[in-house]
Structures are given as structure tokens and as C-alpha cells.
Design a protein around this motif. Structure first.
Motif, PDB file in Angstrom:
ATOM      1  N   LEU A 217     -57.327  37.093  72.191  1.00 17.63           N
ATOM      2  CA  LEU A 217     -57.273  37.154  70.729  1.00 17.63           C
ATOM      3  C   LEU A 217     -57.525  35.776  70.136  1.00 17.63           C
ATOM      4  N   PHE A 218     -57.130  34.742  70.855  1.00 20.55           N
ATOM      5  CA  PHE A 218     -57.383  33.376  70.391  1.00 20.55           C
ATOM      6  C   PHE A 218     -58.881  33.157  70.209  1.00 20.55           C
ATOM      7  N   GLU A 219     -59.673  33.622  71.182  1.00 14.14           N
ATOM      8  CA  GLU A 219     -61.124  33.460  71.102  1.00 14.14           C
ATOM      9  C   GLU A 219     -61.731  34.389  70.049  1.00 14.14           C
ATOM     10  N   GLU A 220     -61.216  35.603  69.950  1.00 14.62           N
ATOM     11  CA  GLU A 220     -61.755  36.554  68.971  1.00 14.62           C
ATOM     12  C   GLU A 220     -61.515  36.070  67.540  1.00 14.62           C
ATOM     13  N   LEU A 221     -60.496  35.240  67.344  1.00 12.88           N
ATOM     14  CA  LEU A 221     -60.164  34.746  66.007  1.00 12.88           C
ATOM     15  C   LEU A 221     -60.948  33.494  65.618  1.00 12.88           C
ATOM     16  N   GLU A 222     -61.837  33.047  66.497  1.00 14.31           N
ATOM     17  CA  GLU A 222     -62.622  31.846  66.179  1.00 14.31           C
ATOM     18  C   GLU A 222     -63.390  32.041  64.877  1.00 14.31           C
ATOM     19  N   GLY A 223     -63.204  31.154  63.940  1.00 11.61           N
ATOM     20  CA  GLY A 223     -63.884  31.226  62.654  1.00 11.61           C
ATOM     21  C   GLY A 223     -63.157  32.042  61.606  1.00 11.61           C
ATOM     22  N   ALA A 224     -62.034  32.653  61.972  1.00  9.02           N
ATOM     23  CA  ALA A 224     -61.282  33.459  61.004  1.00  9.02           C
ATOM     24  C   ALA A 224     -60.574  32.548  60.002  1.00  9.02           C
ATOM     25  N   ASP A 225     -60.368  33.037  58.788  1.00  9.73           N
ATOM     26  CA  ASP A 225     -59.678  32.239  57.788  1.00  9.73           C
ATOM     27  C   ASP A 225     -58.171  32.263  58.028  1.00  9.73           C
ATOM     28  N   ASP A 226     -57.470  31.347  57.374  1.00  6.80           N
ATOM     29  CA  ASP A 226     -56.025  31.213  57.586  1.00  6.80           C
ATOM     30  C   ASP A 226     -55.266  32.472  57.193  1.00  6.80           C
ATOM     31  N   GLU A 227     -55.749  33.153  56.163  1.00  8.08           N
ATOM     32  CA  GLU A 227     -55.051  34.351  55.689  1.00  8.08           C
ATOM     33  C   GLU A 227     -55.045  35.449  56.751  1.00  8.08           C
ATOM     34  N   TYR A 228     -56.208  35.657  57.388  1.00  2.31           N
ATOM     35  CA  TYR A 228     -56.276  36.701  58.414  1.00  2.31           C
ATOM     36  C   TYR A 228     -55.460  36.305  59.640  1.00  2.31           C
ATOM     37  N   ARG A 229     -55.527  35.036  60.026  1.00  2.00           N
ATOM     38  CA  ARG A 229     -54.744  34.555  61.164  1.00  2.00           C
ATOM     39  C   ARG A 229     -53.253  34.767  60.919  1.00  2.00           C
ATOM     40  N   ALA A 230     -52.816  34.431  59.704  1.00  2.00           N
ATOM     41  CA  ALA A 230     -51.394  34.561  59.367  1.00  2.00           C
ATOM     42  C   ALA A 230     -50.972  36.029  59.385  1.00  2.00           C
ATOM     43  N   TRP A 231     -51.852  36.895  58.886  1.00  2.00           N
ATOM     44  CA  TRP A 231     -51.529  38.322  58.875  1.00  2.00           C
ATOM     45  C   TRP A 231     -51.352  38.854  60.291  1.00  2.00           C
ATOM     46  N   LEU A 232     -52.297  38.537  61.183  1.00  2.00           N
ATOM     47  CA  LEU A 232     -52.220  39.042  62.544  1.00  2.00           C
ATOM     48  C   LEU A 232     -51.007  38.467  63.273  1.00  2.00           C
ATOM     49  N   ALA A 233     -50.730  37.186  63.048  1.00  2.00           N
ATOM     50  CA  ALA A 233     -49.563  36.565  63.672  1.00  2.00           C
ATOM     51  C   ALA A 233     -48.276  37.258  63.240  1.00  2.00           C
ATOM     52  N   GLN A 234     -48.201  37.588  61.971  1.00  2.00           N
ATOM     53  CA  GLN A 234     -47.009  38.269  61.445  1.00  2.00           C
ATOM     54  C   GLN A 234     -46.850  39.657  62.059  1.00  2.00           C
ATOM     55  N   GLU A 235     -47.967  40.404  62.176  1.00  2.00           N
ATOM     56  CA  GLU A 235     -47.902  41.743  62.753  1.00  2.00           C
ATOM     57  C   GLU A 235     -47.486  41.698  64.222  1.00  2.00           C
ATOM     58  N   LEU A 236     -48.001  40.731  64.968  1.00  2.00           N
ATOM     59  CA  LEU A 236     -47.644  40.609  66.381  1.00  2.00           C
ATOM     60  C   LEU A 236     -46.197  40.172  66.548  1.00  2.00           C
ATOM     61  N   LYS A 237     -45.730  39.361  65.616  1.00  2.00           N
ATOM     62  CA  LYS A 237     -44.333  38.910  65.667  1.00  2.00           C
ATOM     63  C   LYS A 237     -43.386  40.085  65.504  1.00  2.00           C
ATOM     64  N   LYS A 238     -43.766  41.047  64.685  1.00  2.00           N
ATOM     65  CA  LYS A 238     -42.922  42.222  64.442  1.00  2.00           C
ATOM     66  C   LYS A 238     -42.651  43.003  65.727  1.00  2.00           C
ATOM     67  N   ILE A 239     -43.587  42.968  66.663  1.00  2.00           N
ATOM     68  CA  ILE A 239     -43.417  43.720  67.906  1.00  2.00           C
ATOM     69  C   ILE A 239     -43.155  42.780  69.083  1.00  2.00           C
ATOM     70  N   GLY A 240     -42.894  41.516  68.789  1.00  2.00           N
ATOM     71  CA  GLY A 240     -42.550  40.557  69.844  1.00  2.00           C
ATOM     72  C   GLY A 240     -43.696  40.183  70.750  1.00  2.00           C
ATOM     73  N   GLN A 241     -44.925  40.171  70.220  1.00  2.00           N
ATOM     74  CA  GLN A 241     -46.100  39.862  71.024  1.00  2.00           C
ATOM     75  C   GLN A 241     -46.874  38.656  70.511  1.00  2.00           C
ATOM     76  N   GLU A 242     -46.160  37.659  69.949  1.00  2.00           N
ATOM     77  CA  GLU A 242     -46.824  36.458  69.441  1.00  2.00           C
ATOM     78  C   GLU A 242     -47.612  35.753  70.539  1.00  2.00           C
ATOM     79  N   LYS A 243     -47.178  35.921  71.780  1.00  2.00           N
ATOM     80  CA  LYS A 243     -47.813  35.234  72.915  1.00  2.00           C
ATOM     81  C   LYS A 243     -49.283  35.645  73.083  1.00  2.00           C
ATOM     82  N   LEU A 244     -49.657  36.792  72.535  1.00  2.00           N
ATOM     83  CA  LEU A 244     -51.046  37.241  72.672  1.00  2.00           C
ATOM     84  C   LEU A 244     -52.021  36.351  71.915  1.00  2.00           C
ATOM     85  N   LEU A 245     -51.503  35.497  71.028  1.00  2.00           N
ATOM     86  CA  LEU A 245     -52.364  34.586  70.280  1.00  2.00           C
ATOM     87  C   LEU A 245     -52.495  33.226  70.966  1.00  2.00           C
ATOM     88  N   ALA A 246     -51.820  33.061  72.092  1.00  2.00           N
ATOM     89  CA  ALA A 246     -51.867  31.768  72.797  1.00  2.00           C
ATOM     90  C   ALA A 246     -53.262  31.514  73.346  1.00  2.00           C
TER      91      ALA A 246
END
Length: 277
Positions: A247-276
Motif C-alpha cells: 500500500l505504501f507503493e500504491e499510494l505514491e503520488g497520492a495527496d495528503d487528504e487521501y493518505r490521511a483517510w486511508l490511514a484512519q480507516e486502517l487504524k479503525k481495524i488495527g491494520q496501520e502496519k499495512l502502510l509501512a
């Protein structure tokens, strides 16, 4: 109450298909529209009678169902139109070695596939989505990915009805892109198959990309990657996992708003590590 979008006549046909033993993912091919999707979950509620008054609607007869399927197939074929060979040949050139090549290689309007396998349509769906989201163009079969040399396609492409290809695309892309032609051009005895894809004015979304992903001929991780690359927001299920993409590579070039949204959604299910990284 939300307006019901599936008509009584459609419910009757869906029930007849269910009685015939057809799977949800096959039934949805016949009822998805660019402006309306009919997902597997909706078909299941029709099966149980939970969808509106569907429990009171009788299934269509076998004859009515057969007629509907035949009309549907005829309409899909009629939507495709023949293309002059010259329109395809202009992309190819015979070189000094006397062999034919896609002379400008792959581009925004041309995608090459070594061959066509009706059981492995993931690369085809991917190519169609890329072309439709851009300017439209052609997917060529029988053209090597390496040097874009014409090697010739096997018989599977000519033997596969355009309706079957369109139905597969309908199951995974929304709105449904327009495939306006399917054909074969001969280059000194070597066949090159092609699909002509029109430009889509609205960005394509992988249909039921996460929660309704059922058809494993299109990999789950690929579907997730496609959605993220197009910066589309989706409902993240509690069992969301990816292992073949970053997901880190797929997010290349994404704006901060989209990154923040996805990070928040993953945090809700305890999967923040998928953005590493």
C-alpha cells in the motif's frame, strides 16, 4: 425509504435464474447498468424474499428466461461494430527482419498481450480499465510484451464470444466501459486479435472491489491496488488484508487528504502496519 431500482420483471427473471442454479456472480452480468449496480448481496436478498416485495413475485417461466438471455446476447453483439483493417494495421510496421512489430510499442492507446486465455482475464480487465480511463484505444493479442513483435494469437480469442468478455468486464468495472469492436487482423499468416475500447468519461471503479469480491480470476490484492491507485474511497472490511502488494507503493503520488483517510480507516481495524514501507 430508498426507491427500489430493480423492477418486478427483473426480479422474476433473477428468480428464474436462481431456480436454474445460476450463481450470483453470473446473474449480475445481466442486470448491471452504468447507472445501477446489482451486486451479489442484492441477489441473495431476492433469493430469500427480503428485498422489498420480491417474496410475492413469481419466477419467470423457462421460456421467458431463454428469450431474455437470447435477446441480451444479441444486443451485446450488436453494440460492437466492425473496424476497417487499416485502422488496426496503421499501428504495425514490417521491419528489416521481415517481421511485423507494433512500431511505437505500448502507449496510452495500445496494450499488448502475448496471447488470450479466457480463464485468466485479469490482465485484460486491467488493460481495458487503463485505456478507458485515458483516451481509449486497443488491446492487442498475439503481440509479445518484450519487443512488441507479432507472434500470433492462438485460437482461443477467435473462439470467445465478445459477450463473454463484456460480461466479465461488467462484473469488475463500473461504470461499464464500452468495448466497441472485437476482431482479428492477419499479418503474413500470424493472427493479431484486438479489442477496441472507448474512452470513459467517468473514472472506472472496480465493482464490489472489497466486500463483494468473489471471482478469484481477478486477484483480491490487484483489485485493492487498483482502487487505491485511483484514489477511490471504499468501505474497509474488518478482515481487510493484503500480502502481494505494498500500500505504501500504491499510494505514491497520492495527496495528503487521501493518505490521511486511508490511514484512519486502517487504524479503525488495527491494520496501520499495512502502510509501512
Amino acid at each position: 425509504m430508498a426507491k427500489r431500482t430493480i423492477q418486478d420483471s427483473e426480479i422474476a427473471l433473477i428468480k428464474a435464474m436462481l431456480d436454474r442454479g445460476m450463481k450470483n456472480k453470473d446473474i449480475q452480468f445481466y442486470f448491471n447498468r452504468p447507472e445501477r449496480s446489482v451486486n451479489s448481496g442484492r441477489i441473495s436478498t431476492i433469493r430469500t424474499g427480503a428485498y422489498s416485495n420480491s417474496g410475492k413475485i413469481l419466477a419467470a417461466s423457462a421460456g421467458e428466461l431463454d428469450s431474455f438471455i437470447e435477446r441480451f446476447a444479441s444486443q451485446e453483439r450488436n453494440e460492437s461494430s466492425p473496424i476497417d483493417d487499416h485502422d488496426v494495421r496503421k499501428f504495425f510496421r514490417r521491419e528489416r527482419d521481415s517481421l511485423w512489430y507494433l512500431h511505437r510499442g505500448e502507449s496510452e492507446e495500445c496494450e499488448c498481450k502475448q496471447d488470450f486465455d479466457p480463464k485468466k482475464l485479469t490482465p485484460v480487465v486491467r488493460a481495458i480499465a487503463a485505456l478507458a480511463n485515458n483516451k481509449g484505444g486497443y488491446v492487442f493479442f498475439g503481440v509479445g510484451n518484450n519487443q512488441c513483435r507479432v507472434d500470433g494469437a492462438g485460437p482461443a480469442f477467435s473462439q470467445t464470444d465478445i459477450v463473454d468478455i463484456i460480461n466479465k468486464v461488467k462484473a469488475h468495472l463500473a461504470p461499464t466501459p464500452s468495448i466497441t469492436a472485437k476482431g482479428i487482423v492477419d499479418f503474413d499468416g500470424k493472427a493479431v486479435g484486438f479489442l477496441r475500447v472507448d474512452r470513459q468519461t467517468r473514472k472506472l471503479l472496480m465493482r464490489y472491489a472489497i466486500q463483494y469480491h468473489e471471482d478469484h480470476s481477478v486477484g483480491y490484492d490487484y483489485v485493492v491496488g487498483c482502487v487505491v491507485r485511483h484514489r477511490l474511497r471504499f468501505s474497509v472490511p474488518s478482515d481487510f488484508r493484503v500480502g502481494e502488494i505494498s500500500l505504501f507503493e500504491e499510494l505514491e503520488g497520492a495527496d495528503d487528504e487521501y493518505r490521511a483517510w486511508l490511514a484512519q480507516e486502517l487504524k479503525k481495524i488495527g491494520q496501520e502496519k499495512l502502510l509501512a514501507k
